[in-house]
Design a protein around this motif. Structure first.
Motif, PDB file in Angstrom:
ATOM      1  N   GLY A  10      83.666  21.319  38.775  1.00 51.17           N
ATOM      2  CA  GLY A  10      83.218  20.000  39.219  1.00 51.17           C
ATOM      3  C   GLY A  10      83.542  18.867  38.262  1.00 51.17           C
ATOM      4  O   GLY A  10      83.145  17.723  38.483  1.00 51.17           O
ATOM      5  N   LYS A  13      88.887  18.160  37.811  1.00 50.93           N
ATOM      6  CA  LYS A  13      90.259  18.669  37.593  1.00 50.93           C
ATOM      7  C   LYS A  13      91.103  18.504  38.860  1.00 50.93           C
ATOM      8  O   LYS A  13      92.210  17.977  38.812  1.00 50.93           O
ATOM      9  N   GLY A  14      90.560  18.980  39.989  1.00 54.43           N
ATOM     10  CA  GLY A  14      91.317  18.928  41.248  1.00 54.43           C
ATOM     11  C   GLY A  14      91.554  17.491  41.693  1.00 54.43           C
ATOM     12  O   GLY A  14      92.673  17.128  42.069  1.00 54.43           O
ATOM     13  N   THR A  15      90.519  16.653  41.611  1.00 51.46           N
ATOM     14  CA  THR A  15      90.635  15.247  42.025  1.00 51.46           C
ATOM     15  C   THR A  15      91.785  14.563  41.284  1.00 51.46           C
ATOM     16  O   THR A  15      92.635  13.908  41.872  1.00 51.46           O
ATOM     17  N   THR A  31      94.683  27.521  40.695  1.00 52.23           N
ATOM     18  CA  THR A  31      94.438  28.953  40.922  1.00 52.23           C
ATOM     19  C   THR A  31      93.290  29.146  41.913  1.00 52.23           C
ATOM     20  O   THR A  31      93.304  30.082  42.712  1.00 52.23           O
ATOM     21  N   ARG A  36      91.668  30.977  47.240  1.00 54.21           N
ATOM     22  CA  ARG A  36      90.980  30.709  48.515  1.00 54.21           C
ATOM     23  C   ARG A  36      91.927  30.928  49.697  1.00 54.21           C
ATOM     24  O   ARG A  36      91.530  31.448  50.731  1.00 54.21           O
ATOM     25  N   GLU A  57      81.992  34.472  39.176  1.00 59.03           N
ATOM     26  CA  GLU A  57      82.604  35.120  37.999  1.00 59.03           C
ATOM     27  C   GLU A  57      84.117  34.927  38.022  1.00 59.03           C
ATOM     28  O   GLU A  57      84.693  34.597  39.057  1.00 59.03           O
ATOM     29  N   GLY A  85      92.824  24.684  36.473  1.00 59.12           N
ATOM     30  CA  GLY A  85      91.930  25.861  36.506  1.00 59.12           C
ATOM     31  C   GLY A  85      92.557  27.106  35.899  1.00 59.12           C
ATOM     32  O   GLY A  85      92.003  28.195  36.024  1.00 59.12           O
ATOM     33  N   ARG A  88      91.886  30.139  31.895  1.00 55.16           N
ATOM     34  CA  ARG A  88      90.433  30.047  31.797  1.00 55.16           C
ATOM     35  C   ARG A  88      89.894  31.011  30.748  1.00 55.16           C
ATOM     36  O   ARG A  88      88.673  31.062  30.527  1.00 55.16           O
ATOM     37  N   GLN A  92      94.389  34.690  29.172  1.00 53.15           N
ATOM     38  CA  GLN A  92      95.272  33.996  30.121  1.00 53.15           C
ATOM     39  C   GLN A  92      96.193  33.015  29.384  1.00 53.15           C
ATOM     40  O   GLN A  92      97.383  32.908  29.696  1.00 53.15           O
ATOM     41  N   ARG A 126      80.139  17.841  47.070  1.00 49.63           N
ATOM     42  CA  ARG A 126      81.568  17.891  47.408  1.00 49.63           C
ATOM     43  C   ARG A 126      81.777  18.379  48.848  1.00 49.63           C
ATOM     44  O   ARG A 126      81.141  19.327  49.285  1.00 49.63           O
ATOM     45  N   ASN A 135      89.686  15.939  49.269  1.00 56.84           N
ATOM     46  CA  ASN A 135      88.427  16.108  48.578  1.00 56.84           C
ATOM     47  C   ASN A 135      87.535  14.869  48.757  1.00 56.84           C
ATOM     48  O   ASN A 135      87.992  13.749  48.536  1.00 56.84           O
ATOM     49  N   TYR A 136      86.269  15.053  49.149  1.00 58.98           N
ATOM     50  CA  TYR A 136      85.328  13.931  49.316  1.00 58.98           C
ATOM     51  C   TYR A 136      84.037  14.261  48.589  1.00 58.98           C
ATOM     52  O   TYR A 136      83.845  15.388  48.117  1.00 58.98           O
ATOM     53  N   ARG A 170      78.765  29.621  37.282  1.00 58.79           N
ATOM     54  CA  ARG A 170      80.137  29.216  36.931  1.00 58.79           C
ATOM     55  C   ARG A 170      80.143  28.408  35.639  1.00 58.79           C
ATOM     56  O   ARG A 170      81.039  28.532  34.819  1.00 58.79           O
ATOM     57  N   LYS A 199      81.758   8.179  34.022  1.00 65.73           N
ATOM     58  CA  LYS A 199      82.848   7.266  34.378  1.00 65.73           C
ATOM     59  C   LYS A 199      83.211   7.505  35.845  1.00 65.73           C
ATOM     60  O   LYS A 199      83.156   8.637  36.322  1.00 65.73           O
TER      61      LYS A 199
HETATM   62  P1  AP5 Z   1      86.667  18.255  41.734  1.00 70.06           P
HETATM   63  O1  AP5 Z   1      87.840  17.427  41.359  1.00 70.06           O
HETATM   64  O2  AP5 Z   1      86.725  19.009  43.015  1.00 70.06           O
HETATM   65  O3  AP5 Z   1      86.267  19.196  40.507  1.00 70.06           O
HETATM   66  P2  AP5 Z   1      87.011  20.461  39.886  1.00 70.06           P
HETATM   67  O4  AP5 Z   1      86.967  20.316  38.411  1.00 70.06           O
HETATM   68  O5  AP5 Z   1      88.348  20.652  40.530  1.00 70.06           O
HETATM   69  O6  AP5 Z   1      85.970  21.575  40.327  1.00 70.06           O
HETATM   70  P3  AP5 Z   1      86.107  23.034  40.942  1.00 70.06           P
HETATM   71  O7  AP5 Z   1      84.720  23.388  41.448  1.00 70.06           O
HETATM   72  O8  AP5 Z   1      87.213  23.127  41.942  1.00 70.06           O
HETATM   73  O9  AP5 Z   1      86.401  23.850  39.697  1.00 70.06           O
HETATM   74  P4  AP5 Z   1      86.212  25.322  39.482  1.00 70.06           P
HETATM   75  O10 AP5 Z   1      86.940  25.445  38.237  1.00 70.06           O
HETATM   76  O11 AP5 Z   1      84.822  25.842  39.479  1.00 70.06           O
HETATM   77  O12 AP5 Z   1      86.795  25.974  40.828  1.00 70.06           O
HETATM   78  P5  AP5 Z   1      88.174  26.650  41.164  1.00 70.06           P
HETATM   79  O13 AP5 Z   1      88.494  26.353  42.569  1.00 70.06           O
HETATM   80  O14 AP5 Z   1      89.189  26.379  40.134  1.00 70.06           O
HETATM   81  O15 AP5 Z   1      85.371  17.291  41.753  1.00 70.06           O
HETATM   82  C1  AP5 Z   1      84.123  17.762  42.208  1.00 70.06           C
HETATM   83  C2  AP5 Z   1      83.426  16.680  43.073  1.00 70.06           C
HETATM   84  O16 AP5 Z   1      83.057  15.577  42.246  1.00 70.06           O
HETATM   85  C3  AP5 Z   1      84.338  16.091  44.175  1.00 70.06           C
HETATM   86  O17 AP5 Z   1      83.570  15.888  45.329  1.00 70.06           O
HETATM   87  C4  AP5 Z   1      84.816  14.740  43.594  1.00 70.06           C
HETATM   88  O18 AP5 Z   1      85.040  13.798  44.597  1.00 70.06           O
HETATM   89  C5  AP5 Z   1      83.660  14.361  42.678  1.00 70.06           C
HETATM   90  N1  AP5 Z   1      84.092  13.660  41.463  1.00 70.06           N
HETATM   91  C6  AP5 Z   1      85.144  14.017  40.650  1.00 70.06           C
HETATM   92  N2  AP5 Z   1      85.214  13.171  39.595  1.00 70.06           N
HETATM   93  C7  AP5 Z   1      84.198  12.278  39.734  1.00 70.06           C
HETATM   94  C8  AP5 Z   1      83.736  11.163  38.962  1.00 70.06           C
HETATM   95  N3  AP5 Z   1      84.359  10.772  37.839  1.00 70.06           N
HETATM   96  N4  AP5 Z   1      82.662  10.489  39.398  1.00 70.06           N
HETATM   97  C9  AP5 Z   1      82.026  10.849  40.549  1.00 70.06           C
HETATM   98  N5  AP5 Z   1      82.397  11.901  41.333  1.00 70.06           N
HETATM   99  C10 AP5 Z   1      83.469  12.600  40.928  1.00 70.06           C
HETATM  100  O19 AP5 Z   1      87.788  28.211  41.015  1.00 70.06           O
HETATM  101  C11 AP5 Z   1      86.922  28.839  41.949  1.00 70.06           C
HETATM  102  C12 AP5 Z   1      86.764  30.300  41.572  1.00 70.06           C
HETATM  103  O20 AP5 Z   1      88.051  30.966  41.615  1.00 70.06           O
HETATM  104  C13 AP5 Z   1      86.254  30.571  40.147  1.00 70.06           C
HETATM  105  O21 AP5 Z   1      84.842  30.535  40.081  1.00 70.06           O
HETATM  106  C14 AP5 Z   1      86.839  31.976  39.873  1.00 70.06           C
HETATM  107  O22 AP5 Z   1      86.091  32.972  40.533  1.00 70.06           O
HETATM  108  C15 AP5 Z   1      88.208  31.906  40.551  1.00 70.06           C
HETATM  109  N6  AP5 Z   1      89.273  31.448  39.621  1.00 70.06           N
HETATM  110  C16 AP5 Z   1      90.015  30.313  39.723  1.00 70.06           C
HETATM  111  N7  AP5 Z   1      90.890  30.217  38.695  1.00 70.06           N
HETATM  112  C17 AP5 Z   1      90.695  31.320  37.926  1.00 70.06           C
HETATM  113  C18 AP5 Z   1      91.276  31.774  36.714  1.00 70.06           C
HETATM  114  N8  AP5 Z   1      92.239  31.071  36.056  1.00 70.06           N
HETATM  115  N9  AP5 Z   1      90.839  32.945  36.194  1.00 70.06           N
HETATM  116  C19 AP5 Z   1      89.892  33.674  36.824  1.00 70.06           C
HETATM  117  N10 AP5 Z   1      89.289  33.287  37.973  1.00 70.06           N
HETATM  118  C20 AP5 Z   1      89.683  32.116  38.527  1.00 70.06           C
END
Ligand code: AP5
Length: 215
Positions: A10, A13-15, A31, A36, A57, A85, A88, A92, A126, A135-136, A170, A199
């Motif tokens: 959250g 990163k993705g945004t 990733t 997904r 996890e 992502g 991690r 890796q 989100r 993303n919203y 997480r 910010k």
């Molecule tokens: P968003 O940009 O979506 O945040 P993010 O950092 O991308 O968050 P994720 O939840 O996607 O990260 P994650 O690392 O947990 O998940 P991932 O999919 O990689 O922003 C979040 C929200 O906030 C949005 O609605 C946005 O609009 C808002 N926002 C953003 N910035 C803002 C700001 N400045 N002010 C206000 N609002 C804001 O991973 C999911 C799962 O996959 C993991 O748990 C794990 O099981 C697996 N996985 C993925 N990669 C690996 C890896 N390398 N190794 C092992 N397992 C992995």
């Protein structure tokens, strides 16, 4: 340019990866998105990853490293890529470093640092487009019509791992297994940190572009 976006769930990163990869013309490799998609298609990797993702996890290093190394071998990655992502874990990061020569290594690692309570608010609010993935956020980045994507008019949905219990898990996994990467990349002189808790998305984006201009 080869970039890594590092940060807790959250953090944004993705945004920001979507914006930066578009402006630099490099592929955005998430990733989480790859897993997904594999899960939705019920591929062997997706089915293996399912239980880990639902519990908040990490998917085992061997699976993830192979996915990323296969992806960055593809033609569209020749001029660079943005890893969102990944890595991690230290294993890796080492797996990636082994494949990249010193000359063609990573150019910059942006670390988005955000407080835990801010993250909970961001992730529980989100919403994602079921068709184009846009993303919203129900308060910070509202679509014009609630529940509908501005870009392609499809329905928005909430990720199954975006509930408070899984987010806290997480976040603790991030502190334990991913935070050591901050020191790892600091030692390599690649780390640039943005304190992104209070910010706006535009302010963080401006900061990211400023930092990358000096890479
Ligand atoms: P968003 O940009 O979506 O945040 P993010 O950092 O991308 O968050 P994720 O939840 O996607 O990260 P994650 O690392 O947990 O998940 P991932 O999919 O990689 O922003 C979040 C929200 O906030 C949005 O609605 C946005 O609009 C808002 N926002 C953003 N910035 C803002 C700001 N400045 N002010 C206000 N609002 C804001 O991973 C999911 C799962 O996959 C993991 O748990 C794990 O099981 C697996 N996985 C993925 N990669 C690996 C890896 N390398 N190794 C092992 N397992 C992995």
């Amino acid at each position: 340019m080869k970039l890594i976006f590092l940060g807790p769930p959250g953090a944004g990163k993705g945004t920001h990866a979507v914006k930066v990869s578009k402006s630099l013309g490099i592929p955005h490799i998430s990733t989480g998105d790859i897993l997904r998609e594999a899960l939705a298609k019920e591929t062997p990797v997706g089915l293996k990853a399912k239980a880990y993702m639902e519990k908040g996890e990490l998917v085992p290093d061997s699976i993830i490293i192979q996915i990323v190394l296969d992806r960055i071998k593809q033609n569209d990655c020749k001029a660079g890529y943005l890893l969102d992502g990944f890595p991690r874990t230290i294993a890796q990061a080492e797996g990636l470093d082994k494949k990249l020569t010193k000359l063609n290594g990573i150019d910059s690692v942006i670390y988005f640092s955000v407080d835990e309570e801010v993250l909970i608010n961001r992730i529980t609010g989100r919403r994602l487009c079921s068709n184009c993935g846009a993303n919203y956020h129900i308060r910070n980045l509202k679509p014009v019509k609630a529940g509908i994507c501005d870009k392609c008019k499809s329905a928005l949905y909430q990720r199954t791992d975006d509930n408070e219990e899984t987010i806290r898990k997480r976040f603790s996994v991030f502190k334990e297994q991913s935070l050591p990467l901050v020191e790892y990349y600091k030692k390599k002189n690649l780390l640039k940190e943005i304190e992104a808790s209070y910010k706006s998305i535009d302010e963080v984006n401006k900061k990211v572009l400023e930092l990358l201009a000096y890479s």
